[in-house]
Each structure stands twice: as C-alpha cells, then as structure tokens.
Design an enzyme around this catalytic site. Structure first.
Site, PDB file in Angstrom:
ATOM      1  N   SER A  14      -3.379  10.325  -1.114  1.00  0.00           N
ATOM      2  CA  SER A  14      -3.714  10.297   0.312  1.00  0.00           C
ATOM      3  C   SER A  14      -2.513  10.449   1.234  1.00  0.00           C
ATOM      4  O   SER A  14      -2.655  10.764   2.407  1.00  0.00           O
ATOM      5  CB  SER A  14      -4.398   8.967   0.637  1.00  0.00           C
ATOM      6  OG  SER A  14      -3.514   7.896   0.330  1.00  0.00           O
ATOM      7  N   ARG A  15      -1.309  10.213   0.695  1.00  0.00           N
ATOM      8  CA  ARG A  15      -0.107  10.246   1.550  1.00  0.00           C
ATOM      9  C   ARG A  15       1.023  10.966   0.814  1.00  0.00           C
ATOM     10  O   ARG A  15       0.996  11.094  -0.412  1.00  0.00           O
ATOM     11  CB  ARG A  15       0.340   8.824   1.892  1.00  0.00           C
ATOM     12  CG  ARG A  15      -0.617   8.087   2.809  1.00  0.00           C
ATOM     13  CD  ARG A  15       0.010   6.848   3.418  1.00  0.00           C
ATOM     14  NE  ARG A  15       0.209   5.761   2.486  1.00  0.00           N
ATOM     15  CZ  ARG A  15       1.399   5.236   2.185  1.00  0.00           C
ATOM     16  NH1 ARG A  15       2.504   5.717   2.721  1.00  0.00           N
ATOM     17  NH2 ARG A  15       1.489   4.229   1.333  1.00  0.00           N
ATOM     18  N   TYR A 155      12.950   1.716 -11.313  1.00  0.00           N
ATOM     19  CA  TYR A 155      12.341   3.017 -10.979  1.00  0.00           C
ATOM     20  C   TYR A 155      12.774   4.089 -11.991  1.00  0.00           C
ATOM     21  O   TYR A 155      11.947   4.858 -12.501  1.00  0.00           O
ATOM     22  CB  TYR A 155      12.757   3.392  -9.556  1.00  0.00           C
ATOM     23  CG  TYR A 155      12.136   4.666  -9.025  1.00  0.00           C
ATOM     24  CD1 TYR A 155      10.803   4.708  -8.631  1.00  0.00           C
ATOM     25  CD2 TYR A 155      12.892   5.829  -8.906  1.00  0.00           C
ATOM     26  CE1 TYR A 155      10.239   5.862  -8.132  1.00  0.00           C
ATOM     27  CE2 TYR A 155      12.336   6.994  -8.395  1.00  0.00           C
ATOM     28  CZ  TYR A 155      11.015   7.006  -8.011  1.00  0.00           C
ATOM     29  OH  TYR A 155      10.453   8.164  -7.527  1.00  0.00           O
ATOM     30  N   LYS A 159      10.304   6.217 -14.616  1.00  0.00           N
ATOM     31  CA  LYS A 159      10.145   7.675 -14.581  1.00  0.00           C
ATOM     32  C   LYS A 159      10.598   8.329 -15.885  1.00  0.00           C
ATOM     33  O   LYS A 159       9.991   9.292 -16.348  1.00  0.00           O
ATOM     34  CB  LYS A 159      10.910   8.252 -13.382  1.00  0.00           C
ATOM     35  CG  LYS A 159      10.331   7.837 -12.033  1.00  0.00           C
ATOM     36  CD  LYS A 159       8.897   8.291 -11.873  1.00  0.00           C
ATOM     37  CE  LYS A 159       8.339   8.019 -10.491  1.00  0.00           C
ATOM     38  NZ  LYS A 159       6.956   8.491 -10.325  1.00  0.00           N
TER      39      LYS A 159
HETATM   40  P1  NAP Z   1       4.162   7.562  -0.750  1.00  0.00           P
HETATM   41  O1  NAP Z   1       4.270   8.481   0.420  1.00  0.00           O
HETATM   42  O2  NAP Z   1       4.751   6.211  -0.643  1.00  0.00           O
HETATM   43  O3  NAP Z   1       2.621   7.449  -1.139  1.00  0.00           O
HETATM   44  C1  NAP Z   1       2.237   6.549  -2.104  1.00  0.00           C
HETATM   45  C2  NAP Z   1       0.777   6.782  -2.474  1.00  0.00           C
HETATM   46  O4  NAP Z   1       0.528   6.026  -3.650  1.00  0.00           O
HETATM   47  C3  NAP Z   1      -0.193   6.305  -1.421  1.00  0.00           C
HETATM   48  O5  NAP Z   1      -1.342   7.134  -1.449  1.00  0.00           O
HETATM   49  C4  NAP Z   1      -0.544   4.891  -1.903  1.00  0.00           C
HETATM   50  O6  NAP Z   1      -1.814   4.399  -1.451  1.00  0.00           O
HETATM   51  C5  NAP Z   1      -0.545   5.123  -3.396  1.00  0.00           C
HETATM   52  N1  NAP Z   1      -0.361   3.920  -4.206  1.00  0.00           N
HETATM   53  C6  NAP Z   1       0.669   3.030  -4.182  1.00  0.00           C
HETATM   54  N2  NAP Z   1       0.445   2.054  -5.090  1.00  0.00           N
HETATM   55  C7  NAP Z   1      -0.739   2.329  -5.679  1.00  0.00           C
HETATM   56  C8  NAP Z   1      -1.525   1.687  -6.670  1.00  0.00           C
HETATM   57  N3  NAP Z   1      -1.130   0.561  -7.256  1.00  0.00           N
HETATM   58  N4  NAP Z   1      -2.716   2.247  -7.019  1.00  0.00           N
HETATM   59  C9  NAP Z   1      -3.144   3.386  -6.432  1.00  0.00           C
HETATM   60  N5  NAP Z   1      -2.441   4.051  -5.494  1.00  0.00           N
HETATM   61  C10 NAP Z   1      -1.258   3.513  -5.118  1.00  0.00           C
HETATM   62  O7  NAP Z   1       4.794   8.229  -2.075  1.00  0.00           O
HETATM   63  P2  NAP Z   1       5.636   9.599  -2.219  1.00  0.00           P
HETATM   64  O8  NAP Z   1       6.992   9.400  -1.671  1.00  0.00           O
HETATM   65  O9  NAP Z   1       4.828  10.758  -1.788  1.00  0.00           O
HETATM   66  O10 NAP Z   1       5.803   9.656  -3.819  1.00  0.00           O
HETATM   67  C11 NAP Z   1       4.795  10.198  -4.653  1.00  0.00           C
HETATM   68  C12 NAP Z   1       5.318  10.295  -6.064  1.00  0.00           C
HETATM   69  O11 NAP Z   1       6.454  11.157  -6.103  1.00  0.00           O
HETATM   70  C13 NAP Z   1       5.784   8.959  -6.641  1.00  0.00           C
HETATM   71  O12 NAP Z   1       5.460   8.890  -8.008  1.00  0.00           O
HETATM   72  C14 NAP Z   1       7.279   9.007  -6.458  1.00  0.00           C
HETATM   73  O13 NAP Z   1       7.934   8.193  -7.384  1.00  0.00           O
HETATM   74  C15 NAP Z   1       7.544  10.480  -6.697  1.00  0.00           C
HETATM   75  N6  NAP Z   1       8.796  10.967  -6.109  1.00  0.00           N
HETATM   76  C16 NAP Z   1       8.987  10.934  -4.769  1.00  0.00           C
HETATM   77  C17 NAP Z   1      10.166  11.434  -4.241  1.00  0.00           C
HETATM   78  C18 NAP Z   1      10.405  11.457  -2.766  1.00  0.00           C
HETATM   79  O14 NAP Z   1      11.486  11.919  -2.377  1.00  0.00           O
HETATM   80  N7  NAP Z   1       9.499  11.023  -1.947  1.00  0.00           N
HETATM   81  C19 NAP Z   1      11.148  11.924  -5.100  1.00  0.00           C
HETATM   82  C20 NAP Z   1      10.925  11.929  -6.457  1.00  0.00           C
HETATM   83  C21 NAP Z   1       9.730  11.457  -6.956  1.00  0.00           C
HETATM   84  P3  NAP Z   1      -1.957   3.592  -0.035  1.00  0.00           P
HETATM   85  O15 NAP Z   1      -1.805   4.636   1.037  1.00  0.00           O
HETATM   86  O16 NAP Z   1      -3.305   2.988  -0.065  1.00  0.00           O
HETATM   87  O17 NAP Z   1      -0.836   2.599  -0.013  1.00  0.00           O
END
Ligand code: NAP
Length: 247
Positions: A14-15, A155, A159
């Site tokens: 969703s986000r 973290y 991963k």
């Molecule tokens: P984000 O914007 O923080 O979004 C997190 C999402 O995960 C939200 O939809 C949240 O739901 C959901 N969530 C959190 N805990 C949950 C749970 N226990 N059960 C079900 N849903 C849950 O995350 P993001 O930055 O886009 O990251 C997405 C993925 O990419 C992650 O695995 C992260 O480790 C990886 N990643 C991100 C980056 C980066 O630069 N952002 C880099 C490398 C890897 P709610 O909205 O209801 O809280």
C-alpha cells in the site's frame, strides 16, 4: 498487457516500493491483492486509483509476522481470486541500533517481519502454486543484506536470510513451474530514505556512482520483468537496482 489473467499479492503493497509494485502489476493487467498492516487509508486510496483505470484490486490486511493471521489472509485472497499466481514479499521494516545497544526485542521485531514474514506468506500460498504448476515469487531484499551497514545488524541479517532462502526455494521449486527470485534495491526515495538526516543522505549520494537515489517505479519494473514471460528463464537470482552502489 503482460500479466493479463494473472493474480498477485503484494505484502506491504500500500505504500512506498510496495505501492509502486502493486500499481505496476495492475497496469500490466494483473488482479492485485494489497496487503498492509494497519494504514487502511493508504490501501483504499491505491485500490481506488487502480480501479480508476479499470484494474482490479482487493484489500488483504494482515500482520505477516503472525502465521495464523497470514493463513487467514490467504484464505480470504484465495476465496476472492480462486488462485494466486504471483507473490511479492515486499513488506519490511527497519529498527536501527548499534549492536551494543540492540536488545532482543529489536532484533526479533525486524527478523519476525522481514524474514519470518517471507516464510509465512510463501508457506500459505506454495501448495496452491505447486498444484497449478505455476508461480512467481519475488522477494524484496536490500543492498544492506549484501554489504551490511552500521546500526543495521538485524536488518542486514534479515535480508541476507531472505536472499539465501530465495536460492534454496528456487532449487526446490524449479521442477514445479515456480520461479523464485529476489530484487535488491539500493537507496530508494521512500519514507525509509527521506527519514535519514540530510547530512547522511549527502554522504550516501557520494557513494552512489549514478549520484541519485532510485525511484520505487524502477524497482517495480524489475518485479514486472520477473513475473512476465520475459523473465521465465530467470530463477534463484538477486537482481540489483542500486545505481551502482554495490557491484
Ligand atoms: P514503507 O514505505 O515503510 O512501507 C511499508 C509497508 O509494509 C506498508 O504497506 C506497511 O503497512 C507494510 N507493513 C509493515 N509491517 C507489516 C506487517 N507486519 N505486516 C504487513 N504489512 C506490513 O517500506 P519501503 O521503504 O517501501 O520498503 C519496502 C521494502 O523494500 C522493504 O522490504 C524494505 O526493506 C525494502 N527496501 C527498501 C529500500 C528503501 O530505500 N526504501 C531499500 C532497500 C530495500 P502499513 O501502511 O499498514 O503500515
């Protein structure tokens, strides 16, 4: 459209990156189940956006770190879709502390969502995929799992665990029509990255050969590639979208 007739579930869909993945899969014709934890407003807004261009999206709230709740969600999704073709294990969190200051609860919190969550979600859908002799599982890992990071032992471990699990599952499921891959983003412009202090952001940019943070849509396109026919011969891979940060 490359994914017409396919059904997909995106955890944390969703986000941030998950939102871009849900949108990209829907734009390619897949019916998408948007999983999230508690922010139903963000999920409903995305559902409306997908419906606005004629796509189909359903909401699938659940805490993926909780096996019974994940099982309940799977039953709901299978009832609505009939079957699941594509699973994107994207939900992930950070909870940074230096190892000296890291308590057991902080360690477990990140491991239970980022690693156990991938087990839970894959477990509840894999039997159906084996039965239909088709499945695409894409796990979102991170460059941090490849290179480690100060204050992110939990973290990084989660991963790296997912990356290794991906390869094992790819080997186990290769004969059953199921491809399992991971996509390792570098630093992507989401709340996770904009929360980093500006001074640290500057330092990070200096380490990225392409001199910018990535876009969630750029990660989403890699996921689409793996789920579309173009990706049929790719399994067990960890594809990097990191601007050259790690090569
Ligand atoms: P984000 O914007 O923080 O979004 C997190 C999402 O995960 C939200 O939809 C949240 O739901 C959901 N969530 C959190 N805990 C949950 C749970 N226990 N059960 C079900 N849903 C849950 O995350 P993001 O930055 O886009 O990251 C997405 C993925 O990419 C992650 O695995 C992260 O480790 C990886 N990643 C991100 C980056 C980066 O630069 N952002 C880099 C490398 C890897 P709610 O909205 O209801 O809280």
């Amino acid at each position: 459209m490359k994914l017409e007739g396919r059904t997909a579930l995106v955890t944390g869909g969703s986000r941030g990156i998950g939102r871009a993945i849900s949108m990209a899969l829907a734009q390619e014709g897949a019916e998408v189940a948007i999983n999230y934890l508690s922010n139903s407003r963000a999920a409903e807004e995305l559902q409306a956006e997908i419906q606005a261009f004629g796509g189909r999206a359903i909401l699938a709230p659940a805490d993926i770190s909780d096996f019974p709740d994940t099982y309940r969600m799977a039953q709901q999704v299978l009832e609505e879709f009939g079957h699941l073709d594509i699973l994107v294990n994207n939900a992930g969190v950070t909870s940074d502390k230096t190892f000296v200051n890291m308590d057991h609860a902080t360690w477990r919190k990140v491991l239970s969502i980022n690693l156990d969550g991938v087990f839970n979600c894959t477990k509840v859908f894999v039997d159906g995929m084996v039965e239909q002799n088709y499945g695409r599982v894409v796990n979102i890992t991170s460059v941090i799992g490849q290179i480690g990071n100060f204050g992110q032992a939990n973290y990084a471990a989660s991963k790296a665990g997912v990356a290794a699990m991906t390869k094992s599952l790819a080997k186990e499921l290769a004969g059953k029509g199921i491809n399992v891959n991971s996509v390792a983003p570098g630093f992507i412009e989401t709340e996770m990255v904009t929360a980093i202090p500006e001074r640290v952001q500057e330092r990070l940019l200096n380490q990225i050969p392409l001199r910018r943070f990535g876009k969630a849509e750029e990660v989403a396109q890699m996921v689409v590639y793996l789920c579309a026919p173009e990706g049929d011969y790719v399994t067990g891979a960890e594809l990097e979208v990191n601007g050259g940060l790690f090569m």
